[in-house]
Design an enzyme around this catalytic site. Structure first.
Site, PDB file in Angstrom:
ATOM      1  N   ASP A  37      35.221  37.902  41.192  1.00 32.79           N
ATOM      2  CA  ASP A  37      34.091  38.830  41.240  1.00 32.79           C
ATOM      3  C   ASP A  37      33.360  38.807  42.583  1.00 32.79           C
ATOM      4  O   ASP A  37      32.141  38.571  42.653  1.00 32.79           O
ATOM      5  CB  ASP A  37      33.101  38.500  40.111  1.00 32.79           C
ATOM      6  CG  ASP A  37      33.765  38.528  38.738  1.00 32.79           C
ATOM      7  OD1 ASP A  37      34.627  39.384  38.525  1.00 32.79           O
ATOM      8  OD2 ASP A  37      33.403  37.678  37.892  1.00 32.79           O
ATOM      9  N   GLU A 210      35.686  51.076  33.534  1.00 28.45           N
ATOM     10  CA  GLU A 210      35.762  49.893  32.677  1.00 28.45           C
ATOM     11  C   GLU A 210      34.560  48.978  32.929  1.00 28.45           C
ATOM     12  O   GLU A 210      33.806  48.666  32.024  1.00 28.45           O
ATOM     13  CB  GLU A 210      37.067  49.144  32.985  1.00 28.45           C
ATOM     14  CG  GLU A 210      37.422  48.055  31.994  1.00 28.45           C
ATOM     15  CD  GLU A 210      38.256  48.565  30.830  1.00 28.45           C
ATOM     16  OE1 GLU A 210      38.786  49.690  30.932  1.00 28.45           O
ATOM     17  OE2 GLU A 210      38.360  47.858  29.827  1.00 28.45           O
TER      18      GLU A 210
HETATM   19  O1  FUB Z   1      34.352  37.390  35.611  1.00 25.30           O
HETATM   20  C1  FUB Z   1      33.941  37.800  34.326  1.00 25.30           C
HETATM   21  C2  FUB Z   1      34.140  39.284  34.179  1.00 25.30           C
HETATM   22  O2  FUB Z   1      35.485  39.620  34.434  1.00 25.30           O
HETATM   23  C3  FUB Z   1      33.358  40.106  35.171  1.00 25.30           C
HETATM   24  O3  FUB Z   1      32.029  40.263  34.821  1.00 25.30           O
HETATM   25  C4  FUB Z   1      34.141  41.352  35.169  1.00 25.30           C
HETATM   26  O4  FUB Z   1      33.843  42.213  36.234  1.00 25.30           O
HETATM   27  C5  FUB Z   1      35.544  40.830  35.204  1.00 25.30           C
HETATM   28  O5  FUB Z   1      35.924  40.489  36.495  1.00 25.30           O
END
Ligand code: FUB
Length: 441
Positions: A37, A210
Protein backbone atom coordinates in the site's frame (compact mmCIF):
# COMPACT_ATOMS: atom_id res chain seq x y z
CA UNK A 1 34.97 2.47 -41.73
CA UNK A 2 37.19 4.69 -39.58
CA UNK A 3 38.02 3.92 -35.94
CA UNK A 4 35.57 6.47 -34.57
CA UNK A 5 32.62 4.93 -36.39
CA UNK A 6 33.75 1.45 -35.37
CA UNK A 7 33.73 2.63 -31.74
CA UNK A 8 30.23 4.10 -32.11
CA UNK A 9 28.99 0.92 -33.74
CA UNK A 10 30.41 -1.21 -30.93
CA UNK A 11 28.81 1.14 -28.39
CA UNK A 12 25.47 0.81 -30.19
CA UNK A 13 25.84 -2.96 -30.17
CA UNK A 14 26.56 -2.93 -26.43
CA UNK A 15 23.56 -0.69 -25.82
CA UNK A 16 21.38 -3.06 -27.86
CA UNK A 17 22.66 -6.03 -25.86
CA UNK A 18 22.75 -4.54 -22.36
CA UNK A 19 20.15 -1.79 -22.63
CA UNK A 20 20.71 1.93 -22.22
CA UNK A 21 23.76 2.97 -20.24
CA UNK A 22 21.72 4.04 -17.24
CA UNK A 23 21.60 2.75 -13.68
CA UNK A 24 18.22 1.25 -12.86
CA UNK A 25 16.76 0.75 -9.42
CA UNK A 26 15.79 -2.68 -8.26
CA UNK A 27 12.25 -3.77 -7.43
CA UNK A 28 10.91 -4.35 -4.81
CA UNK A 29 12.35 -1.22 -3.21
CA UNK A 30 12.37 -2.83 0.27
CA UNK A 31 13.74 -6.31 0.79
CA UNK A 32 14.16 -6.43 4.58
CA UNK A 33 10.41 -6.78 5.35
CA UNK A 34 7.13 -7.19 3.49
CA UNK A 35 5.60 -3.80 2.63
CA UNK A 36 2.32 -2.87 0.89
CA UNK A 37 0.00 0.00 0.00
CA UNK A 38 2.64 2.61 -0.97
CA UNK A 39 1.78 6.28 -0.40
CA UNK A 40 4.49 8.53 -1.85
CA UNK A 41 4.90 12.14 -0.67
CA UNK A 42 7.33 14.60 -2.23
CA UNK A 43 8.81 16.87 0.41
CA UNK A 44 11.91 19.01 -0.12
CA UNK A 45 14.39 17.20 -2.32
CA UNK A 46 13.26 13.70 -1.35
CA UNK A 47 10.35 11.43 -2.01
CA UNK A 48 8.99 9.73 1.11
CA UNK A 49 7.00 6.53 0.84
CA UNK A 50 4.70 5.50 3.66
CA UNK A 51 3.76 1.85 3.52
CA UNK A 52 1.73 -0.65 5.41
CA UNK A 53 3.63 -3.69 6.67
CA UNK A 54 2.67 -7.35 6.24
CA UNK A 55 3.95 -9.27 9.27
CA UNK A 56 6.08 -12.36 8.63
CA UNK A 57 3.72 -14.51 10.72
CA UNK A 58 0.25 -14.50 9.13
CA UNK A 59 -2.64 -14.79 11.64
CA UNK A 60 -5.97 -16.42 10.71
CA UNK A 61 -4.98 -16.58 7.04
CA UNK A 62 -5.72 -12.85 6.65
CA UNK A 63 -3.93 -9.52 6.44
CA UNK A 64 -1.72 -9.26 9.54
CA UNK A 65 -0.68 -5.63 9.77
CA UNK A 66 0.29 -3.69 12.89
CA UNK A 67 2.33 -0.67 11.91
CA UNK A 68 3.21 1.78 9.15
CA UNK A 69 6.73 2.29 7.76
CA UNK A 70 8.55 5.19 6.12
CA UNK A 71 11.28 5.15 3.47
CA UNK A 72 12.80 8.02 1.49
CA UNK A 73 15.01 8.54 -1.52
CA UNK A 74 16.67 11.39 -3.41
CA UNK A 75 17.39 9.31 -6.50
CA UNK A 76 14.53 6.76 -6.74
CA UNK A 77 16.87 3.78 -6.50
CA UNK A 78 18.63 4.00 -3.11
CA UNK A 79 16.00 4.00 -0.33
CA UNK A 80 16.70 4.99 3.27
CA UNK A 81 14.77 3.03 5.88
CA UNK A 82 13.29 5.34 8.53
CA UNK A 83 11.64 2.48 10.36
CA UNK A 84 8.22 2.53 11.94
CA UNK A 85 6.43 5.88 11.43
CA UNK A 86 3.42 4.85 13.53
CA UNK A 87 1.63 1.78 14.82
CA UNK A 88 -1.71 0.62 16.18
CA UNK A 89 -0.32 1.46 19.63
CA UNK A 90 -0.58 5.16 18.68
CA UNK A 91 -4.40 4.83 18.70
CA UNK A 92 -6.04 4.06 22.05
CA UNK A 93 -9.17 2.95 20.16
CA UNK A 94 -7.48 0.55 17.72
CA UNK A 95 -7.38 -3.21 18.10
CA UNK A 96 -4.36 -5.42 17.61
CA UNK A 97 -4.57 -5.86 13.82
CA UNK A 98 -5.70 -3.84 10.78
CA UNK A 99 -3.04 -1.17 10.08
CA UNK A 100 -4.06 -0.83 6.42
CA UNK A 101 -3.20 1.59 3.61
CA UNK A 102 -2.11 5.06 4.89
CA UNK A 103 -1.32 8.40 3.27
CA UNK A 104 0.73 11.31 4.62
CA UNK A 105 0.53 14.97 3.55
CA UNK A 106 2.27 18.12 4.78
CA UNK A 107 0.50 21.41 5.51
CA UNK A 108 1.64 24.51 7.39
CA UNK A 109 4.75 22.77 8.73
CA UNK A 110 2.89 19.73 10.06
CA UNK A 111 2.57 16.21 8.70
CA UNK A 112 -0.79 14.45 8.74
CA UNK A 113 -0.81 10.67 8.47
CA UNK A 114 -4.25 9.24 7.64
CA UNK A 115 -4.43 5.68 8.92
CA UNK A 116 -7.27 3.28 8.23
CA UNK A 117 -7.73 0.67 10.92
CA UNK A 118 -9.75 -2.14 9.45
CA UNK A 119 -13.30 -2.18 10.91
CA UNK A 120 -12.44 0.69 13.31
CA UNK A 121 -12.50 3.72 10.99
CA UNK A 122 -9.86 6.14 9.73
CA UNK A 123 -7.66 8.01 12.20
CA UNK A 124 -5.32 10.94 11.61
CA UNK A 125 -1.95 11.37 13.31
CA UNK A 126 -0.01 14.64 13.43
CA UNK A 127 3.75 15.25 13.60
CA UNK A 128 6.29 18.04 13.15
CA UNK A 129 8.47 15.73 11.09
CA UNK A 130 7.88 13.32 8.18
CA UNK A 131 9.48 10.58 10.30
CA UNK A 132 7.24 11.12 13.33
CA UNK A 133 6.67 10.73 16.19
CA UNK A 134 2.99 11.06 15.25
CA UNK A 135 0.23 11.81 17.77
CA UNK A 136 -3.47 10.96 17.73
CA UNK A 137 -4.70 14.44 18.70
CA UNK A 138 -8.36 13.52 18.19
CA UNK A 139 -8.24 10.39 20.35
CA UNK A 140 -10.97 8.91 18.14
CA UNK A 141 -11.47 8.12 14.45
CA UNK A 142 -11.79 11.06 12.05
CA UNK A 143 -14.10 8.86 9.94
CA UNK A 144 -16.22 6.09 11.39
CA UNK A 145 -19.01 5.74 8.90
CA UNK A 146 -19.15 2.11 7.76
CA UNK A 147 -17.15 -1.04 7.24
CA UNK A 148 -16.06 0.55 3.93
CA UNK A 149 -13.79 3.01 5.77
CA UNK A 150 -10.39 2.01 4.37
CA UNK A 151 -7.81 3.39 1.97
CA UNK A 152 -7.83 7.16 2.60
CA UNK A 153 -6.32 9.46 -0.03
CA UNK A 154 -5.79 13.14 0.69
CA UNK A 155 -5.12 16.11 -1.57
CA UNK A 156 -5.01 19.90 -1.07
CA UNK A 157 -6.29 21.83 -4.09
CA UNK A 158 -4.80 25.11 -5.32
CA UNK A 159 -7.52 27.08 -3.52
CA UNK A 160 -6.49 25.49 -0.21
CA UNK A 161 -9.48 23.16 0.05
CA UNK A 162 -8.38 19.69 1.14
CA UNK A 163 -10.27 16.53 0.22
CA UNK A 164 -10.22 13.09 1.76
CA UNK A 165 -11.52 10.27 -0.45
CA UNK A 166 -11.67 6.65 0.70
CA UNK A 167 -13.57 3.40 0.57
CA UNK A 168 -14.14 -0.18 -0.48
CA UNK A 169 -16.64 -1.08 -2.00
CA UNK A 170 -18.06 2.47 -1.99
CA UNK A 171 -16.09 5.61 -2.74
CA UNK A 172 -16.69 8.48 -0.32
CA UNK A 173 -15.24 11.94 0.24
CA UNK A 174 -15.32 14.82 2.70
CA UNK A 175 -13.98 18.35 2.53
CA UNK A 176 -11.32 18.63 5.22
CA UNK A 177 -10.97 21.82 7.21
CA UNK A 178 -7.65 23.67 7.18
CA UNK A 179 -6.69 21.97 10.45
CA UNK A 180 -6.71 18.68 8.47
CA UNK A 181 -8.15 16.82 11.47
CA UNK A 182 -11.82 17.79 11.02
CA UNK A 183 -14.21 18.21 8.11
CA UNK A 184 -17.20 20.32 7.10
CA UNK A 185 -20.40 19.11 5.51
CA UNK A 186 -21.56 15.56 5.01
CA UNK A 187 -19.78 12.46 3.97
CA UNK A 188 -20.58 12.32 0.24
CA UNK A 189 -20.92 9.11 -1.75
CA UNK A 190 -19.49 9.10 -5.28
CA UNK A 191 -21.90 7.56 -7.81
CA UNK A 192 -20.12 4.48 -9.16
CA UNK A 193 -21.25 4.44 -12.79
CA UNK A 194 -19.70 2.49 -15.64
CA UNK A 195 -19.01 5.79 -17.45
CA UNK A 196 -17.17 7.00 -14.37
CA UNK A 197 -15.28 3.92 -13.23
CA UNK A 198 -15.31 1.39 -16.06
CA UNK A 199 -17.08 -1.80 -17.04
CA UNK A 200 -16.32 -4.77 -14.83
CA UNK A 201 -15.77 -8.21 -16.31
CA UNK A 202 -17.87 -9.92 -13.61
CA UNK A 203 -21.10 -8.78 -11.95
CA UNK A 204 -19.86 -8.74 -8.32
CA UNK A 205 -19.89 -4.93 -8.23
CA UNK A 206 -21.35 -2.17 -10.41
CA UNK A 207 -18.01 -0.96 -11.87
CA UNK A 208 -14.35 -1.84 -11.92
CA UNK A 209 -13.73 0.40 -8.88
CA UNK A 210 -12.60 -1.83 -6.04
CA UNK A 211 -10.49 0.12 -3.53
CA UNK A 212 -7.21 2.01 -3.03
CA UNK A 213 -8.15 5.43 -4.50
CA UNK A 214 -5.27 7.86 -5.14
CA UNK A 215 -6.50 11.43 -5.73
CA UNK A 216 -4.47 14.32 -7.16
CA UNK A 217 -4.45 17.09 -9.74
CA UNK A 218 -1.98 17.58 -12.57
CA UNK A 219 -2.18 20.22 -15.32
CA UNK A 220 -5.79 21.01 -14.30
CA UNK A 221 -6.93 17.39 -14.63
CA UNK A 222 -8.15 15.68 -11.45
CA UNK A 223 -7.12 12.03 -11.32
CA UNK A 224 -8.60 9.16 -9.36
CA UNK A 225 -6.25 6.22 -9.75
CA UNK A 226 -7.58 3.07 -8.09
CA UNK A 227 -7.30 -0.68 -7.66
CA UNK A 228 -9.81 -2.26 -10.02
CA UNK A 229 -11.58 -5.56 -9.91
CA UNK A 230 -12.35 -8.33 -10.23
CA UNK A 231 -9.68 -9.86 -8.06
CA UNK A 232 -6.78 -10.26 -8.73
CA UNK A 233 -6.73 -6.50 -8.94
CA UNK A 234 -5.38 -4.26 -11.67
CA UNK A 235 -4.74 -0.51 -11.48
CA UNK A 236 -6.98 1.84 -13.46
CA UNK A 237 -7.92 5.53 -13.43
CA UNK A 238 -10.66 8.07 -13.98
CA UNK A 239 -10.42 11.83 -14.49
CA UNK A 240 -12.53 14.88 -13.85
CA UNK A 241 -12.46 18.62 -14.45
CA UNK A 242 -13.38 19.23 -10.81
CA UNK A 243 -12.33 17.83 -7.44
CA UNK A 244 -15.67 16.13 -6.76
CA UNK A 245 -16.42 14.73 -10.21
CA UNK A 246 -18.28 13.83 -12.31
CA UNK A 247 -15.68 11.20 -13.14
CA UNK A 248 -14.86 9.77 -16.56
CA UNK A 249 -13.23 6.38 -16.77
CA UNK A 250 -9.79 6.35 -18.43
CA UNK A 251 -8.27 2.92 -18.85
CA UNK A 252 -6.31 0.15 -17.16
CA UNK A 253 -2.86 1.45 -16.20
CA UNK A 254 -1.28 -1.70 -14.76
CA UNK A 255 -2.85 -5.01 -15.75
CA UNK A 256 -3.16 -7.79 -13.18
CA UNK A 257 0.40 -8.95 -12.59
CA UNK A 258 2.76 -9.84 -9.80
CA UNK A 259 1.13 -12.63 -7.76
CA UNK A 260 -0.74 -10.59 -5.12
CA UNK A 261 -4.56 -10.57 -5.24
CA UNK A 262 -4.50 -6.85 -4.31
CA UNK A 263 -2.68 -3.93 -5.82
CA UNK A 264 -2.54 -0.35 -4.60
CA UNK A 265 -1.43 2.77 -6.51
CA UNK A 266 0.49 5.86 -5.43
CA UNK A 267 1.44 8.42 -8.10
CA UNK A 268 3.82 11.39 -7.87
CA UNK A 269 5.93 13.67 -10.00
CA UNK A 270 9.46 14.06 -8.64
CA UNK A 271 12.36 16.01 -10.16
CA UNK A 272 10.53 16.27 -13.49
CA UNK A 273 9.65 12.56 -13.84
CA UNK A 274 6.42 10.67 -13.11
CA UNK A 275 6.28 7.54 -10.96
CA UNK A 276 3.71 4.86 -10.19
CA UNK A 277 4.19 3.01 -6.91
CA UNK A 278 2.35 -0.29 -6.44
CA UNK A 279 2.81 -3.63 -4.70
CA UNK A 280 3.26 -7.24 -5.74
CA UNK A 281 4.41 -10.54 -4.26
CA UNK A 282 7.93 -10.53 -5.63
CA UNK A 283 9.98 -11.37 -2.51
CA UNK A 284 10.62 -14.98 -1.42
CA UNK A 285 7.50 -16.45 0.28
CA UNK A 286 5.55 -13.58 -1.28
CA UNK A 287 1.77 -13.71 -1.68
CA UNK A 288 -1.47 -11.88 -0.97
CA UNK A 289 -0.51 -11.37 2.67
CA UNK A 290 3.22 -10.99 2.01
CA UNK A 291 3.46 -8.09 -0.41
CA UNK A 292 6.25 -5.78 -1.54
CA UNK A 293 6.28 -2.18 -2.70
CA UNK A 294 7.73 -1.43 -6.14
CA UNK A 295 7.96 1.64 -8.38
CA UNK A 296 8.00 2.34 -12.12
CA UNK A 297 8.76 5.52 -14.03
CA UNK A 298 6.28 6.47 -16.77
CA UNK A 299 5.40 9.40 -19.04
CA UNK A 300 1.88 10.74 -19.33
CA UNK A 301 0.58 10.97 -22.90
CA UNK A 302 0.39 14.52 -24.27
CA UNK A 303 -3.35 14.72 -23.43
CA UNK A 304 -2.68 13.73 -19.83
CA UNK A 305 -3.89 10.16 -20.25
CA UNK A 306 -1.91 7.29 -18.73
CA UNK A 307 0.14 4.82 -20.73
CA UNK A 308 0.16 1.15 -19.79
CA UNK A 309 2.73 0.59 -17.03
CA UNK A 310 3.99 -2.95 -16.49
CA UNK A 311 5.76 -4.30 -13.42
CA UNK A 312 9.52 -4.68 -13.83
CA UNK A 313 12.36 -6.01 -11.72
CA UNK A 314 14.64 -3.17 -12.81
CA UNK A 315 12.45 -0.23 -11.73
CA UNK A 316 13.19 3.39 -12.62
CA UNK A 317 16.42 4.98 -13.80
CA UNK A 318 18.52 6.57 -11.07
CA UNK A 319 18.18 10.35 -10.74
CA UNK A 320 21.76 11.56 -10.66
CA UNK A 321 24.33 9.69 -8.60
CA UNK A 322 25.01 9.14 -4.91
CA UNK A 323 27.68 11.30 -3.29
CA UNK A 324 29.86 9.05 -1.10
CA UNK A 325 31.73 11.97 0.44
CA UNK A 326 28.93 12.84 2.87
CA UNK A 327 27.65 10.65 5.70
CA UNK A 328 25.21 8.13 4.25
CA UNK A 329 23.07 6.01 6.56
CA UNK A 330 23.89 2.31 6.21
CA UNK A 331 20.18 1.63 5.81
CA UNK A 332 20.30 3.44 2.45
CA UNK A 333 19.87 0.47 0.22
CA UNK A 334 19.18 -0.33 -3.41
CA UNK A 335 19.33 -4.07 -2.81
CA UNK A 336 20.48 -6.25 0.06
CA UNK A 337 20.92 -9.86 0.91
CA UNK A 338 20.55 -11.27 4.41
CA UNK A 339 20.61 -8.13 6.56
CA UNK A 340 17.86 -6.57 8.66
CA UNK A 341 17.30 -3.08 10.02
CA UNK A 342 16.45 -2.05 13.58
CA UNK A 343 16.16 1.08 15.72
CA UNK A 344 19.56 2.59 16.53
CA UNK A 345 20.51 3.95 19.95
CA UNK A 346 22.17 6.89 18.19
CA UNK A 347 18.91 7.79 16.43
CA UNK A 348 17.21 6.54 13.28
CA UNK A 349 17.88 3.00 12.18
CA UNK A 350 20.92 0.78 11.82
CA UNK A 351 21.67 -2.31 9.78
CA UNK A 352 21.95 -5.43 11.92
CA UNK A 353 21.74 -9.22 12.11
CA UNK A 354 24.65 -9.30 9.66
CA UNK A 355 26.03 -12.74 8.84
CA UNK A 356 28.92 -13.95 6.72
CA UNK A 357 28.21 -13.35 3.02
CA UNK A 358 25.42 -10.80 3.48
CA UNK A 359 25.69 -7.62 1.45
CA UNK A 360 24.23 -4.19 0.72
CA UNK A 361 24.25 -2.72 -2.78
CA UNK A 362 24.29 1.07 -3.08
CA UNK A 363 23.52 2.04 -6.65
CA UNK A 364 25.34 4.60 -8.81
CA UNK A 365 27.96 5.88 -6.37
CA UNK A 366 30.01 8.72 -7.87
CA UNK A 367 33.61 8.37 -6.63
CA UNK A 368 34.77 11.20 -8.91
CA UNK A 369 38.55 11.37 -9.14
CA UNK A 370 39.05 8.73 -6.52
CA UNK A 371 38.23 7.76 -2.96
CA UNK A 372 41.08 7.41 -0.47
CA UNK A 373 39.39 6.12 2.65
CA UNK A 374 36.17 4.67 4.05
CA UNK A 375 34.62 5.22 7.48
CA UNK A 376 31.84 3.27 9.13
CA UNK A 377 30.05 3.61 12.46
CA UNK A 378 29.91 0.07 13.85
CA UNK A 379 28.96 -1.98 16.89
CA UNK A 380 29.43 -5.64 17.71
CA UNK A 381 28.58 -7.80 20.71
CA UNK A 382 30.69 -10.60 19.22
CA UNK A 383 34.15 -10.39 17.73
CA UNK A 384 33.07 -8.42 14.64
CA UNK A 385 34.23 -9.19 11.10
CA UNK A 386 35.05 -7.32 7.92
CA UNK A 387 33.33 -4.94 5.53
CA UNK A 388 34.65 -5.66 2.05
CA UNK A 389 34.10 -2.75 -0.35
CA UNK A 390 33.52 -4.13 -3.83
CA UNK A 391 32.59 -2.54 -7.15
CA UNK A 392 29.62 -3.53 -9.31
CA UNK A 393 28.92 -6.99 -7.85
CA UNK A 394 29.30 -8.87 -4.57
CA UNK A 395 32.37 -10.50 -6.09
CA UNK A 396 33.57 -7.41 -7.98
CA UNK A 397 36.85 -5.55 -7.58
CA UNK A 398 37.91 -5.24 -3.92
CA UNK A 399 38.78 -1.61 -3.23
CA UNK A 400 39.12 -1.78 0.54
CA UNK A 401 38.51 -3.91 3.63
CA UNK A 402 37.37 -2.37 6.89
CA UNK A 403 38.06 -4.38 10.04
CA UNK A 404 35.30 -4.33 12.64
CA UNK A 405 36.23 -5.46 16.17
CA UNK A 406 33.94 -6.29 19.06
CA UNK A 407 32.69 -3.17 20.86
CA UNK A 408 31.04 -4.95 23.79
CA UNK A 409 27.44 -4.53 22.63
CA UNK A 410 25.15 -4.40 19.61
CA UNK A 411 24.45 -0.73 20.37
CA UNK A 412 27.92 0.34 21.58
CA UNK A 413 29.18 2.34 18.64
CA UNK A 414 32.63 3.25 17.40
CA UNK A 415 34.05 4.52 14.09
CA UNK A 416 36.33 2.26 12.03
CA UNK A 417 38.11 3.20 8.84
CA UNK A 418 40.26 1.73 6.08
CA UNK A 419 42.13 2.82 2.98
CA UNK A 420 40.43 2.64 -0.42
CA UNK A 421 42.18 2.02 -3.76
CA UNK A 422 41.09 2.34 -7.38
CA UNK A 423 37.64 3.76 -6.83
CA UNK A 424 37.01 6.40 -9.50
CA UNK A 425 33.95 7.31 -11.56
CA UNK A 426 30.47 5.89 -11.03
CA UNK A 427 29.97 2.35 -9.73
CA UNK A 428 27.51 0.33 -7.72
CA UNK A 429 29.16 -0.09 -4.31
CA UNK A 430 28.71 -3.42 -2.58
CA UNK A 431 29.31 -3.59 1.18
CA UNK A 432 30.00 -7.29 1.57
CA UNK A 433 30.09 -8.60 5.13
CA UNK A 434 32.57 -11.33 5.99
CA UNK A 435 33.42 -13.17 9.20
CA UNK A 436 32.62 -16.18 11.37
CA UNK A 437 29.42 -18.07 12.06
CA UNK A 438 27.86 -15.68 14.61
CA UNK A 439 26.07 -12.47 13.88
CA UNK A 440 29.00 -10.21 13.02
CA UNK A 441 28.17 -6.56 13.78
O1 FUB B 1 -3.39 -3.81 2.80
C1 FUB B 1 -4.72 -4.05 3.20
C2 FUB B 1 -5.65 -3.73 2.06
O2 FUB B 1 -5.29 -4.48 0.92
C3 FUB B 1 -5.58 -2.30 1.60
O3 FUB B 1 -6.30 -1.43 2.41
C4 FUB B 1 -6.11 -2.42 0.23
O4 FUB B 1 -5.88 -1.30 -0.57
C5 FUB B 1 -5.40 -3.65 -0.25
O5 FUB B 1 -4.11 -3.36 -0.68
Amino acid sequence: MNNKILLITIMELLIMIFGVLTCFGDNPIVQTIYTADPAPMVYGDRVYVYTSHDEDVIEDNFFTMKDWRCYSSADMVNWTDHGMAASLDDFSWAGTNGAWAPQCISRNGKFYLYCPIHLNGIGVLVSDSPYGPFTDILGKPLINNSTADIDPTVFIDDDGQAYLYWGNPNLYYVKLNEDMISYSGNIETVPLTVAGFGQRTDDDRPTSYEEGPWFYKRNNIYYMVFAGGPISEHIAYSTSTGPTGPWTYGSVIMPTQGGSFTNHPGVVDFKGKSYLFYHNAALPDGGGFHRSVCVEEFEYNSDGSFPTVNMTESGPAQLGTLNPYVRTEAETICWESGIETEECSEGGMNVGYIQNGDYIKVKGVNFGNGAESFEARVASATSGGYIELRLDSPTGMLIGTCVVSGTGGWQLWTTESCEVDSATGVHDLYLKFVGGNDYLF
